[in-house]
Design a protein around this motif. Sequence first.
Motif, PDB file in Angstrom:
ATOM      1  N   ILE A 118      25.175  36.201  25.486  1.00  0.00           N
ATOM      2  CA  ILE A 118      25.673  35.422  26.636  1.00  0.00           C
ATOM      3  C   ILE A 118      26.286  34.051  26.014  1.00  0.00           C
ATOM      4  O   ILE A 118      27.329  33.701  26.442  1.00  0.00           O
ATOM      5  CB  ILE A 118      24.907  35.401  27.863  1.00  0.00           C
ATOM      6  CG1 ILE A 118      24.340  36.586  28.493  1.00  0.00           C
ATOM      7  CG2 ILE A 118      25.546  34.564  28.954  1.00  0.00           C
ATOM      8  CD1 ILE A 118      23.450  36.416  29.673  1.00  0.00           C
ATOM      9  N   GLY A 119      25.282  33.294  25.301  1.00  0.00           N
ATOM     10  CA  GLY A 119      25.799  32.122  24.732  1.00  0.00           C
ATOM     11  C   GLY A 119      26.942  32.195  23.998  1.00  0.00           C
ATOM     12  O   GLY A 119      28.111  31.581  23.959  1.00  0.00           O
ATOM     13  N   PHE A 120      27.022  33.311  23.230  1.00  0.00           N
ATOM     14  CA  PHE A 120      28.542  33.460  22.429  1.00  0.00           C
ATOM     15  C   PHE A 120      29.622  33.847  23.398  1.00  0.00           C
ATOM     16  O   PHE A 120      30.850  33.285  22.972  1.00  0.00           O
ATOM     17  CB  PHE A 120      28.356  34.899  21.319  1.00  0.00           C
ATOM     18  CG  PHE A 120      29.426  35.101  21.072  1.00  0.00           C
ATOM     19  CD1 PHE A 120      30.262  34.733  19.982  1.00  0.00           C
ATOM     20  CD2 PHE A 120      30.208  36.360  21.664  1.00  0.00           C
ATOM     21  CE1 PHE A 120      31.285  35.195  19.553  1.00  0.00           C
ATOM     22  CE2 PHE A 120      31.379  37.054  21.148  1.00  0.00           C
ATOM     23  CZ  PHE A 120      32.078  36.256  19.947  1.00  0.00           C
ATOM     24  N   ALA A 121      29.311  34.580  24.622  1.00  0.00           N
ATOM     25  CA  ALA A 121      30.322  34.943  25.298  1.00  0.00           C
ATOM     26  C   ALA A 121      30.999  33.849  26.131  1.00  0.00           C
ATOM     27  O   ALA A 121      31.970  33.839  26.787  1.00  0.00           O
ATOM     28  CB  ALA A 121      30.149  36.183  26.284  1.00  0.00           C
ATOM     29  N   THR A 122      30.081  32.890  26.449  1.00  0.00           N
ATOM     30  CA  THR A 122      30.375  31.895  27.655  1.00  0.00           C
ATOM     31  C   THR A 122      30.516  30.439  27.014  1.00  0.00           C
ATOM     32  O   THR A 122      30.823  29.091  27.819  1.00  0.00           O
ATOM     33  CB  THR A 122      29.275  31.644  28.626  1.00  0.00           C
ATOM     34  OG1 THR A 122      27.989  31.446  27.899  1.00  0.00           O
ATOM     35  CG2 THR A 122      29.081  32.864  29.225  1.00  0.00           C
ATOM     36  N   ASN A 123      30.667  30.284  25.543  1.00  0.00           N
ATOM     37  CA  ASN A 123      30.906  28.899  24.986  1.00  0.00           C
ATOM     38  C   ASN A 123      32.021  29.311  23.825  1.00  0.00           C
ATOM     39  O   ASN A 123      32.252  30.009  23.111  1.00  0.00           O
ATOM     40  CB  ASN A 123      29.691  28.625  24.171  1.00  0.00           C
ATOM     41  CG  ASN A 123      28.674  28.049  25.124  1.00  0.00           C
ATOM     42  OD1 ASN A 123      28.517  26.776  25.697  1.00  0.00           O
ATOM     43  ND2 ASN A 123      27.660  28.955  25.422  1.00  0.00           N
ATOM     44  N   ASP A 124      32.876  28.073  24.059  1.00  0.00           N
ATOM     45  CA  ASP A 124      34.001  28.075  22.991  1.00  0.00           C
ATOM     46  C   ASP A 124      33.745  27.976  21.571  1.00  0.00           C
ATOM     47  O   ASP A 124      34.544  28.102  20.747  1.00  0.00           O
ATOM     48  CB  ASP A 124      35.008  27.106  23.273  1.00  0.00           C
ATOM     49  CG  ASP A 124      34.612  25.636  23.504  1.00  0.00           C
ATOM     50  OD1 ASP A 124      33.413  25.573  23.276  1.00  0.00           O
ATOM     51  OD2 ASP A 124      35.448  24.843  24.143  1.00  0.00           O
ATOM     52  N   SER A 125      32.588  27.639  21.281  1.00  0.00           N
ATOM     53  CA  SER A 125      32.025  27.368  19.917  1.00  0.00           C
ATOM     54  C   SER A 125      31.322  28.810  19.447  1.00  0.00           C
ATOM     55  O   SER A 125      30.991  29.096  18.354  1.00  0.00           O
ATOM     56  CB  SER A 125      30.726  26.434  19.797  1.00  0.00           C
ATOM     57  OG  SER A 125      31.096  25.191  20.105  1.00  0.00           O
ATOM     58  N   GLY A 126      31.458  30.003  20.477  1.00  0.00           N
ATOM     59  CA  GLY A 126      31.202  31.298  19.923  1.00  0.00           C
ATOM     60  C   GLY A 126      30.075  31.551  19.049  1.00  0.00           C
ATOM     61  O   GLY A 126      28.973  31.274  19.487  1.00  0.00           O
ATOM     62  N   MET A 127      30.398  31.950  17.905  1.00  0.00           N
ATOM     63  CA  MET A 127      29.335  32.574  17.028  1.00  0.00           C
ATOM     64  C   MET A 127      28.230  31.423  16.689  1.00  0.00           C
ATOM     65  O   MET A 127      27.206  31.674  16.187  1.00  0.00           O
ATOM     66  CB  MET A 127      29.923  32.809  15.617  1.00  0.00           C
ATOM     67  CG  MET A 127      29.079  33.836  14.893  1.00  0.00           C
ATOM     68  SD  MET A 127      28.208  35.042  15.563  1.00  0.00           S
ATOM     69  CE  MET A 127      29.785  36.237  16.136  1.00  0.00           C
ATOM     70  N   ALA A 128      28.867  30.302  16.808  1.00  0.00           N
ATOM     71  CA  ALA A 128      27.688  29.117  16.396  1.00  0.00           C
ATOM     72  C   ALA A 128      26.543  29.003  17.406  1.00  0.00           C
ATOM     73  O   ALA A 128      25.578  28.489  16.928  1.00  0.00           O
ATOM     74  CB  ALA A 128      28.578  27.853  16.573  1.00  0.00           C
ATOM     75  N   VAL A 129      26.720  29.374  18.557  1.00  0.00           N
ATOM     76  CA  VAL A 129      25.520  29.432  19.509  1.00  0.00           C
ATOM     77  C   VAL A 129      24.431  30.426  19.028  1.00  0.00           C
ATOM     78  O   VAL A 129      23.335  30.001  18.819  1.00  0.00           O
ATOM     79  CB  VAL A 129      26.052  29.847  20.811  1.00  0.00           C
ATOM     80  CG1 VAL A 129      24.925  29.671  21.792  1.00  0.00           C
ATOM     81  CG2 VAL A 129      26.893  28.705  21.390  1.00  0.00           C
ATOM     82  N   PRO A 130      24.755  31.658  18.833  1.00  0.00           N
ATOM     83  CA  PRO A 130      23.664  32.657  18.233  1.00  0.00           C
ATOM     84  C   PRO A 130      23.281  32.300  16.935  1.00  0.00           C
ATOM     85  O   PRO A 130      22.220  32.310  16.607  1.00  0.00           O
ATOM     86  CB  PRO A 130      24.344  34.167  18.307  1.00  0.00           C
ATOM     87  CG  PRO A 130      25.882  33.727  18.500  1.00  0.00           C
ATOM     88  CD  PRO A 130      25.957  32.474  19.169  1.00  0.00           C
ATOM     89  N   ALA A 131      24.044  31.551  16.133  1.00  0.00           N
ATOM     90  CA  ALA A 131      23.799  31.272  14.721  1.00  0.00           C
ATOM     91  C   ALA A 131      22.581  30.050  14.791  1.00  0.00           C
ATOM     92  O   ALA A 131      21.604  30.135  13.986  1.00  0.00           O
ATOM     93  CB  ALA A 131      24.820  30.734  13.887  1.00  0.00           C
ATOM     94  N   PHE A 132      22.915  29.052  15.514  1.00  0.00           N
ATOM     95  CA  PHE A 132      22.186  28.060  15.706  1.00  0.00           C
ATOM     96  C   PHE A 132      20.693  28.539  16.320  1.00  0.00           C
ATOM     97  O   PHE A 132      19.570  28.110  16.020  1.00  0.00           O
ATOM     98  CB  PHE A 132      22.514  26.895  16.488  1.00  0.00           C
ATOM     99  CG  PHE A 132      23.307  26.011  15.604  1.00  0.00           C
ATOM    100  CD1 PHE A 132      22.600  24.951  14.850  1.00  0.00           C
ATOM    101  CD2 PHE A 132      24.533  26.192  15.202  1.00  0.00           C
ATOM    102  CE1 PHE A 132      23.201  24.260  13.924  1.00  0.00           C
ATOM    103  CE2 PHE A 132      25.338  25.288  14.278  1.00  0.00           C
ATOM    104  CZ  PHE A 132      24.624  24.279  13.659  1.00  0.00           C
ATOM    105  N   ALA A 133      20.758  29.377  17.285  1.00  0.00           N
ATOM    106  CA  ALA A 133      19.506  29.845  17.979  1.00  0.00           C
ATOM    107  C   ALA A 133      18.970  30.590  16.893  1.00  0.00           C
ATOM    108  O   ALA A 133      17.351  30.444  16.793  1.00  0.00           O
ATOM    109  CB  ALA A 133      20.050  30.659  19.294  1.00  0.00           C
ATOM    110  N   LEU A 134      19.339  31.541  16.304  1.00  0.00           N
ATOM    111  CA  LEU A 134      18.617  32.229  15.196  1.00  0.00           C
ATOM    112  C   LEU A 134      18.096  31.472  13.898  1.00  0.00           C
ATOM    113  O   LEU A 134      17.143  31.643  13.530  1.00  0.00           O
ATOM    114  CB  LEU A 134      19.388  33.487  14.791  1.00  0.00           C
ATOM    115  CG  LEU A 134      19.655  34.393  15.639  1.00  0.00           C
ATOM    116  CD1 LEU A 134      20.659  35.275  15.036  1.00  0.00           C
ATOM    117  CD2 LEU A 134      18.745  35.070  16.161  1.00  0.00           C
ATOM    118  N   SER A 135      18.718  30.440  13.885  1.00  0.00           N
ATOM    119  CA  SER A 135      18.059  29.252  12.802  1.00  0.00           C
ATOM    120  C   SER A 135      16.894  28.668  13.135  1.00  0.00           C
ATOM    121  O   SER A 135      16.019  28.411  12.262  1.00  0.00           O
ATOM    122  CB  SER A 135      19.419  28.214  12.398  1.00  0.00           C
ATOM    123  OG  SER A 135      19.158  27.227  13.607  1.00  0.00           O
TER     124      SER A 135
END
Length: 722
Positions: free
Chosen positions: A670-687
Amino acid sequence: MGRYAEASPAPHTLVDTMRTQRRWIINGVRAAIVLLLATIAPFVSPGAASAAERSLTIIGVPGLQWRDVDATTTPALWGLVGQSAVASMAARATSTVSCPDDAWASISAGNRARSNYAIGKICPRGSVIGPPIRQANDNWVIAGKPELTRSNAELSAFKAKLGLLAKTIGCAAAIGPGAAVAAMHPDGAVDRYRKDVPETADDMTSFTRDCLLTIVDPQVAVYGTGTDRKEAAAVADAAVAATLAVLPADAPVMVVGISDATAPANLHPMIIRAEDYKGRWLTSAGTRRAGYTQLVDIGPTAVAMTVGGRAPDMTGQPVYPTHHRGGDTAHTVATSVNANLAGLRVPPLSDGYYSTLTIIGLIVVALTVALCRRRAAPRRGRFGRFLAPLALTVAALPVSTLLANAFPWWRTDRPASALWGLIVGISVVLAAVSLAGPWRRSPIGPATLLAGITAAVIGVDAVIGTPLQFNSLAGYSAIVGARFTGMGNYAFGIFAAAAVIFAMFATVRLRGWWRIAVMTAIAGAAILVDGSPVWGNDVGGVIAMTPAFILAGLHALGKRLSVKKILLSLLIGGATITVFGIVDYLRPPETQTHLGRFVAEVLSGDAGETLIRKASAALHTVTAGPLTLLVIGVCVAIPLLWHTRVVNGLLAKYPVVLSAGIGVATVCVIGFATNDSGMAVPAFALSVAAPLFLAIAARYSVNTAAERGPVAALASSGEEVE
């Protein structure tokens, strides 16, 4: 950091499809908002706007920076700073570097706009669109207005309306070619024009009569280095002094470095002299940070200071003075120079940071697969003993990136080395603390503490005004100009993952209503910090984090997840952010954030373009940088880890690990879909989440080996093992 923050126009096919599919959503949300507004509006008192008309003169100097202002070279500017309120202005228009005509057009629209010519890393030193031409009826008009309009129509996401400033105020006088671009009406007409500043006050009064706004392009730019730059600054200062000399001593004046001269972009001075402005910082509802404004704020400020009120089609926000800045002029200039330096250091380091984070994350993923897919059970747990502290150190890297901003690393001669030294050093300390206490006996103990520290640091940072996120590799840069305060998208990914993991793990020993109460308290605090207009001010974050907590919590409590429960959690997330948005919308306009302004867009029917722009920007990030590889790596690893001996044993003993995983996965999607930073949200969460899982698996492996030790010893001695 720009590649994950900048919006890019959506393809026409995507735009048309999204416009069709969004209509029923927008209409439904609009109806719900109207109903809720009618319910709670009587309890909120919006502020009243003043409407007293007065004149304003704006002097725009391309290339002017705070480092150019000193008592010797620029005495007029130096003296004006002491009489005025000031700020560092982000001159961002539609691209990384804004040239003079980009700035003049943005002032005209009160929005991000661009010139009708291509730019590179070096800008023209003045306007090439102006001056206007004089027609047979003695009217002045910008000949290039049609091309300028077409150029900006291609950027539908920004919706710039050129000429809106002059149309709103009624009459705007222009001195100099660039000023004519800023002062033109929607049809390209310019009310008053002359090439040079009048020599006498009487001539100036006569020229500007009946016009509340006068815009001056002194036709000088500050550029170059060393002696050349000092000479250019001195010429610009003389031009400013000549303009001030023909104005009344108490006349409201704005002097601003409107644009860059070359790459990289910098922050620029904004100086406003007006009644009760002396000795203060400037800010706006667009930045909400004292001492910082944006290029797009100039137009709305001119409207507010002349005719009063707001221009609804301008996306910028009126600038206003905040608290006294303290110190003398030298202190103000030095503080502003330091602010520019801090912002200037971040963008060049961002790509290397993303790449490093991705490479380290992929190594963590590979080590996790290697650990969990080992065929034989470890007898001594040496591999796990090595991996646990390593994984915890890696998991601490994101929050350590933020904590590094507590130290002025940007002032050092080697800022990259200083920053990475701080990041690694802080990470090692946090990992050591996580392994030091009695909580280390449990496989999830160290991960619980580190997740709690991470969430607490970012949460407190949001509450106190985000000093750690500001000008940080894991936050946002003032020079990029996308955000100045509140919860950034990168920090949200880190915060959400850590908060969900902490809420699940910290309550694992609690039972019954106590567990539900503590879990709800942690979730509620995290959502409040992230979504509150005065703290996190994060739309997409609340939409993602609310269902993440709900679904993870239900699973942790032994409830089976269903499509109905998933949809209900999404509905609750939408309702939560709607409440935050309406509360913000009902505040005075000068204190509203983008939450309240988005509600206004929904009510006016203009929210669709914003949603399309954000969705387009999110999709653009899929191929824009290395962080996508980290997300792909985790997705590939999950089926390889599923039903392995280590994972099966770990989930059997600690099913809450899967609960946390469900929550983190929800944040990512959902973070990817609702934020204009897109892929950065799941990437930082997974980091954060990926190395924490490795640390848990490694600790579990070590504990399993320790438990097997006595059994193996008895078996090797030939004694019967019961």
